[in-house]
Design an enzyme around this catalytic site. Structure first.
Site, PDB file in Angstrom:
ATOM      1  N   ASP A   1       0.794  -1.238   0.000  1.00  0.00           N
ATOM      2  CA  ASP A   1       0.000   0.000   0.000  1.00  0.00           C
ATOM      3  C   ASP A   1       0.828   1.291   0.000  1.00  0.00           C
ATOM      4  O   ASP A   1       0.519   2.235   0.755  1.00  0.00           O
ATOM      5  CB  ASP A   1      -0.951   0.020   1.200  1.00  0.00           C
ATOM      6  CG  ASP A   1      -1.930  -1.149   1.189  1.00  0.00           C
ATOM      7  OD1 ASP A   1      -1.910  -1.949   0.238  1.00  0.00           O
ATOM      8  OD2 ASP A   1      -2.719  -1.253   2.147  1.00  0.00           O
TER       9      ASP A   1
ATOM     10  N   LYS B   1      -7.018  -4.996  -2.731  1.00  0.00           N
ATOM     11  CA  LYS B   1      -7.769  -5.456  -1.567  1.00  0.00           C
ATOM     12  C   LYS B   1      -8.740  -4.382  -1.092  1.00  0.00           C
ATOM     13  O   LYS B   1      -8.638  -3.220  -1.474  1.00  0.00           O
ATOM     14  CB  LYS B   1      -6.820  -5.851  -0.435  1.00  0.00           C
ATOM     15  CG  LYS B   1      -5.929  -4.721   0.072  1.00  0.00           C
ATOM     16  CD  LYS B   1      -4.877  -5.254   1.025  1.00  0.00           C
ATOM     17  CE  LYS B   1      -3.973  -4.156   1.557  1.00  0.00           C
ATOM     18  NZ  LYS B   1      -4.659  -3.208   2.442  1.00  0.00           N
TER      19      LYS B   1
ATOM     20  N   CYS C   1      -1.901  -2.636   7.828  1.00  0.00           N
ATOM     21  CA  CYS C   1      -1.823  -3.518   6.660  1.00  0.00           C
ATOM     22  C   CYS C   1      -0.518  -4.298   6.573  1.00  0.00           C
ATOM     23  O   CYS C   1      -0.518  -5.471   6.185  1.00  0.00           O
ATOM     24  CB  CYS C   1      -2.058  -2.708   5.389  1.00  0.00           C
ATOM     25  SG  CYS C   1      -3.709  -1.949   5.359  1.00  0.00           S
TER      26      CYS C   1
END
Length: 286
Positions: free
Chosen positions: A37, A158, A203
Site C-alpha cells: 500500500d 484489496k 496492513c
C-alpha cells in the site's frame, strides 16, 4: 566413553554455533518482497501518515524500498493496493449508510474519525472509521510516483468489498474472503517473504501475520515501514513477535538471504537440558 572436550564439541556442532556464513543452502529459499500500500493517499493525500498521531512520514519508505528492489535479488515482487469503492464501510463519511450494533462503543452521532464503532452486519464487526482514501481509480489510490514499480510484478487489490475492510493482502478482516496472494506465492514455490510498506500497525503487520500463519518464513523490514499511532505500532510489534515473525532492517536483508535465512535462537530450556546431559555423561565417563 565421551570426554568433556568431545561432549562440548558435540553440543557446539548440534547447536550450530559456528559461523552461519560458512554454511551452504541445500534448499535455497525462494523469496518474495511484499510492498504494501505505498499509495498517494497514505503519503500526501487524505490519510497521510504524517498527519496521524505517530507523525511518521510515509514517503520515507519509498527510497528504502526502491533500493531493496534494485539491490536484492528477490524471486518475486508483490505490490498490494487498497482499492475501495466509494461506499466503503471504513469511510467516516459513510457511517450513516449502515446501522450500528447496540454494543457499539460510540454512537453514530458522537463518532469521530479514527473512532472504532461496531456495525450490525451481518456479521457483527468492529470498524475503525478512516477518512475516505484509496477510492478505486482515484489519484489517491495510485502508487506514489517515486516508487519503483516493476512490470513483471504481482499486484493484489484489496478492500474491494464495500461491506468489509481488508488490512491484510491475504484476507479480509473477518477471514471471509481470500485474495489471490497465497496462491500466487505457492505457484512460485515461495518460502520466505519480506514485508514492507504502509502502515506498519495495520496492513503491513496484518499481512505478515497471515503469511506466518501459512507457514512462510516471514520478516518485517521495520525501517521500510511507517505507522499510524505509537500505541498500535507497539501492539502490532508484540503481535508480530508472538506470531514468529522476524523483525529485520533493510540493510540486513541481503546478507540474511545469503545465509539461508535468519538463525533462530536455541530455547534456553533446550540449552539447559543439553548442558545437563553433558554434565551427566562427563561425570559418569572418563
Amino acid at each position: 566413553m565421551y570426554t568433556v572436550k568431545s561432549l562440548f564439541g558435540l553440543v557446539i556442532t548440534v547447536l550450530g554455533l559456528v559461523d552461519p556464513s560458512l554454511e551452504t543452502c541445500d534448499n535455497s529459499p525462494v523469496t518474495a518482497l511484499l510492498v504494501i500500500d505505498v499509495q498517494n493517499d497514505f503519503i500526501n493525500g487524505s490519510l497521510a501518515l504524517k498527519n496521524s498521531p505517530a507523525d511518521q512520514d510515509g514517503y520515507e519508505v519509498v527510497p528504502i524500498i526502491n533500493e531493496l528492489i534494485q539491490n536484492v535479488d528477490f524471486d518475486v515482487v508483490v505490490y498490494s493496493l487498497d482499492w475501495h469503492p466509494a461506499n466503503h464501510i471504513s469511510f467516516f463519511d459513510n457511517l450513516n449508510l449502515r446501522s450500528l450494533h447496540p454494543s457499539s462503543p460510540v454512537s453514530a452521532d458522537d463518532a469521530q474519525i479514527y473512532d472504532v464503532v461496531t456495525f450490525s452486519g451481518p456479521p457483527i464487526m468492529n470498524q475503525t472509521l478512516w477518512p475516505n482514501h484509496c477510492v478505486q481509480g482515484s489519484w489517491g489510490s495510485e502508487y506514489h510516483k517515486d516508487l519503483t514499480v516493476l512490470d513483471d510484478r504481482i499486484e493484489i487489490r484489496k478492500g474491494t468489498n464495500p461491506d468489509i475492510d481488508s488490512y491484510s493482502a491475504f484476507w479480509d478482516n473477518n477471514k471471509l474472503s481470500e485474495t489471490t496472494l497465497e496462491g500466487a506465492l505457492r505457484n512460485h514455490s515461495v518460502t520466505d517473504v519480506y514485508v514492507c510498506g504502509l502502515a506498519y500497525d495495520y496492513c503491513v503487520g496484518s499481512t505478515a501475520i497471515d503469511a506466518a500463519d501459512y507457514g512462510l518464513r516471514t520478516y518485517v523490514i521495520e525501517n521500510a515501514a511507517r505507522g499510524v499511532a505509537d500505541v498500535t505500532i507497539e501492539e502490532m510489534r508484540n503481535r508480530l513477535i508472538g506470531a514468529g515473525v522476524t523483525l529485520i532492517n533493510a540493510n540486513d536483508v541481503k546478507s540474511d538471504m545469503q545465509t539461508c535465512g535468519a538463525t533462530y535462537p536455541i530455547h534456553s530450556t533446550l540449552m539447559n537440558v543439553i548442558m545437563l546431559l553433558v554434565w551427566f555423561l562427563s561425570t559418569h565417563g572418563n
